[in-house]
Design an enzyme around this catalytic site. Structure first.
Site, PDB file in Angstrom:
ATOM      1  N   ARG A  35      -3.398   1.692 -49.130  1.00 33.01           N
ATOM      2  CA  ARG A  35      -3.911   2.540 -48.572  1.00 33.01           C
ATOM      3  C   ARG A  35      -3.954   3.951 -48.167  1.00 33.01           C
ATOM      4  O   ARG A  35      -5.111   4.684 -48.481  1.00 33.01           O
ATOM      5  CB  ARG A  35      -3.555   2.592 -47.032  1.00 33.01           C
ATOM      6  CG  ARG A  35      -4.005   3.235 -45.872  1.00 33.01           C
ATOM      7  CD  ARG A  35      -4.320   2.485 -44.394  1.00 33.01           C
ATOM      8  NE  ARG A  35      -2.934   2.307 -43.845  1.00 33.01           N
ATOM      9  CZ  ARG A  35      -1.805   2.866 -43.458  1.00 33.01           C
ATOM     10  NH1 ARG A  35      -2.080   4.058 -43.069  1.00 33.01           N
ATOM     11  NH2 ARG A  35      -0.835   2.636 -43.750  1.00 33.01           N
ATOM     12  N   TYR A  37     -31.051   9.091 -40.606  1.00 35.15           N
ATOM     13  CA  TYR A  37     -30.026   7.826 -41.269  1.00 35.15           C
ATOM     14  C   TYR A  37     -29.949   7.051 -39.605  1.00 35.15           C
ATOM     15  O   TYR A  37     -29.139   7.736 -38.788  1.00 35.15           O
ATOM     16  CB  TYR A  37     -29.280   7.396 -42.275  1.00 35.15           C
ATOM     17  CG  TYR A  37     -28.779   6.428 -42.272  1.00 35.15           C
ATOM     18  CD1 TYR A  37     -29.531   5.346 -42.451  1.00 35.15           C
ATOM     19  CD2 TYR A  37     -27.662   5.863 -41.370  1.00 35.15           C
ATOM     20  CE1 TYR A  37     -29.069   3.887 -42.811  1.00 35.15           C
ATOM     21  CE2 TYR A  37     -26.884   4.232 -41.546  1.00 35.15           C
ATOM     22  CZ  TYR A  37     -27.732   3.643 -43.184  1.00 35.15           C
ATOM     23  OH  TYR A  37     -26.980   2.417 -42.640  1.00 35.15           O
ATOM     24  N   ASP A  88     -26.067  14.499 -46.441  1.00 35.41           N
ATOM     25  CA  ASP A  88     -26.322  13.180 -47.240  1.00 35.41           C
ATOM     26  C   ASP A  88     -26.847  13.665 -48.285  1.00 35.41           C
ATOM     27  O   ASP A  88     -28.012  13.601 -48.142  1.00 35.41           O
ATOM     28  CB  ASP A  88     -26.507  12.656 -45.856  1.00 35.41           C
ATOM     29  CG  ASP A  88     -27.100  10.864 -46.206  1.00 35.41           C
ATOM     30  OD1 ASP A  88     -27.495  10.393 -47.303  1.00 35.41           O
ATOM     31  OD2 ASP A  88     -27.311  10.357 -45.631  1.00 35.41           O
ATOM     32  N   LYS A 119     -25.077   2.730 -52.216  1.00 30.34           N
ATOM     33  CA  LYS A 119     -27.124   2.427 -52.397  1.00 30.34           C
ATOM     34  C   LYS A 119     -27.612   2.514 -54.381  1.00 30.34           C
ATOM     35  O   LYS A 119     -26.979   2.118 -55.247  1.00 30.34           O
ATOM     36  CB  LYS A 119     -28.075   3.235 -51.893  1.00 30.34           C
ATOM     37  CG  LYS A 119     -27.416   3.561 -50.165  1.00 30.34           C
ATOM     38  CD  LYS A 119     -28.118   1.763 -50.132  1.00 30.34           C
ATOM     39  CE  LYS A 119     -27.701   2.261 -48.241  1.00 30.34           C
ATOM     40  NZ  LYS A 119     -28.117   2.795 -47.259  1.00 30.34           N
TER      41      LYS A 119
HETATM   42  C1  LIG Z   1     -26.815   3.285 -46.463  1.00 34.82           C
HETATM   43  C2  LIG Z   1     -27.155   4.636 -46.116  1.00 34.82           C
HETATM   44  C3  LIG Z   1     -25.841   4.949 -45.744  1.00 34.82           C
HETATM   45  C4  LIG Z   1     -25.288   4.579 -44.745  1.00 34.82           C
HETATM   46  O1  LIG Z   1     -24.282   3.611 -45.976  1.00 34.82           O
HETATM   47  P1  LIG Z   1     -23.397   2.219 -45.119  1.00 34.82           P
HETATM   48  O2  LIG Z   1     -23.551   2.140 -47.140  1.00 34.82           O
HETATM   49  O3  LIG Z   1     -24.486   1.098 -44.805  1.00 34.82           O
HETATM   50  O4  LIG Z   1     -22.337   2.241 -43.739  1.00 34.82           O
HETATM   51  C5  LIG Z   1     -25.993   6.575 -44.540  1.00 34.82           C
HETATM   52  N1  LIG Z   1     -26.732   8.024 -45.033  1.00 34.82           N
HETATM   53  C6  LIG Z   1     -28.005   7.191 -45.650  1.00 34.82           C
HETATM   54  C7  LIG Z   1     -29.394   7.904 -45.849  1.00 34.82           C
HETATM   55  C8  LIG Z   1     -28.466   5.953 -45.885  1.00 34.82           C
HETATM   56  O5  LIG Z   1     -29.250   5.472 -47.365  1.00 34.82           O
END
Ligand SMILES: *Cc1c(COP(=O)(O)O)cnc(C)c1O
Length: 372
Positions: free
Chosen positions: A47, A99, A171, A196
């Protein structure tokens, strides 16, 4: 060193024990100590830290040009750690089209916890400036935005944050460090859903926060990570790291194909609007051209004929898969409003596309047939 080389080599080294060119996966949760209690190899318990997680963090930090990174079990857990590094009573400014998971975290979890929030149109820096309060501690930027691909000026918003004595967090999931360099534009923190493009194969959920400097704020984020333990498993870290060497090449193909698809859609009589920052008509085109190396692999479009017609088009495609998420090799199509639920600001006639790595001609033909 250029980013293509960094993506292949940062934190990817030949395993000294075996000569393995790809790293081993260290599943052990616990690590042996010396007789005197020390642990010269640096690991105690997984952890707290783990060789696979450390490699992923070092790689992400190198790609963004940051000082340190903390990996999490999802992008949303990474986002949470930034809000948890604040204190109840602090004020956060976020985009009104953030998001939907980020907006939900703020509304449903962090407002009850004591954060104050303002949601503004980040394409208008004046709105950001007007939203600043004495207790503003964080401005959250997400660009390009989801699903309208609005472009926020990271340099301008970082400036507003710093004038207010606040941090700017970006982000950078959609652009990736290949297309957009938030630290060079003044941001203090970068957040990623490695789920992603970084993972790149739709097979791993993960997130990370990278800090420009390894100071007090990052140490609070690190505490959230190791005390709370919302960490990715060694295998998930390995998968995310496995995706990164191909990221620069993938982003080029995603972008080139997305521009072709967007150009096709913009010329189609059944399409009412196309949202893609690579198109000259896009209101954020100029800022995108300045702040992004390429306009990326995401786009959305609105069909003539409303919600029913949008569903009709999504029903007919054969190469695109009807699914949420993005950044994989396979192209995806999504009716975003129904995914986001009743509070959505997304138009009902809008379809969002994640352009994959198929040949763009095949994708265009698929959309042409579906649009009829
Ligand atoms: C998918 C996404 C998130 C969140 O990610 P998770 O792994 O699904 O929690 C945050 N910001 C953007 C722009 C995203 O496309």
């Amino acid at each position: 060193m250029k980013i293509e080389t960094l993506a292949v080599h940062a934190a990817h080294s030949v395993d000294p024990a075996t000569g393995a060119v790809t790293p081993p996966i260290h599943l052990s949760t616990t690590f042996a100590r010396e007789a005197d209690g020390t642990y010269p190899l640096g690991y105690i318990y997984s952890r707290t830290s783990n060789p696979n997680r450390e490699a992923l963090e070092q790689c992400l930090s190198a790609l963004e040009g940051g000082a340190a990174a903390a990996a999490f079990s999802s992008g949303s857990a990474a986002t949470m750690s930034v809000f948890q590094a604040l204190a109840p009573g602090d004020h956060v400014i976020a985009p009104n089209d953030a998001y939907h998971g980020t907006a939900r975290l703020l509304r449903e979890t962090f407002v009850p916890w004591g954060l104050q929030t303002s949601f503004v149109d980040m394409t208008e820096p004046i709105q950001v400036k007007q939203a600043v309060r004495a207790n503003t501690k964080l401005i959250w930027v997400e660009t390009p935005s989801n699903p309208l691909l609005k472009i926020a000026d990271i340099a301008r918003i970082s400036e507003i944050a710093h004038e207010a004595g606040a941090l700017c967090a970006c982000d950078n999931t959609w652009a990736t460090p290949i297309l957009q360099r938030p630290f060079e534009l003044g941001a203090d923190l970068v957040m990623h859903a490695t789920t992603k493009y970084l993972g790149g194969h739709s097979d791993v959920l993960g997130g990370a926060v990278i800090a420009r400097t390894d100071g007090e704020v990052f140490q609070r984020i690190r505490k959230v990570q190791v005390n709370g333990g919302a960490v990715p498993s060694p295998f998930e870290c390995w998968l995310a790291l496995r995706g990164i060497p191909t990221l620069p090449a993938r982003m080029r193909v995603h972008s080139e194909s997305a521009l072709k698809v967007a150009t096709f859609l913009a010329g189609h009589p059944g399409v009412a609007a196309v949202h893609y920052p690579g198109l000259k008509e896009h209101p954020g085109h100029e800022i995108a051209a300045r702040q992004m190396g390429l306009p990326g692999g995401m786009l959305s479009f609105q069909v003539k004929g409303g919600r029913e017609r949008a569903f009709g088009v999504a029903a007919k495609v054969r190469i695109f898969t009807r699914a949420t998420s993005l950044g994989g090799a396979e192209s995806l199509i999504e009716h975003r409003a129904s995914m986001e639920g009743p509070h959505t600001r997304t138009p009902e006639d809008l379809l969002r596309l994640s352009i994959g790595l198929e040949h763009p001609d095949d994708l265009i033909e698929d959309l042409a047939e579906a649009l009829g």
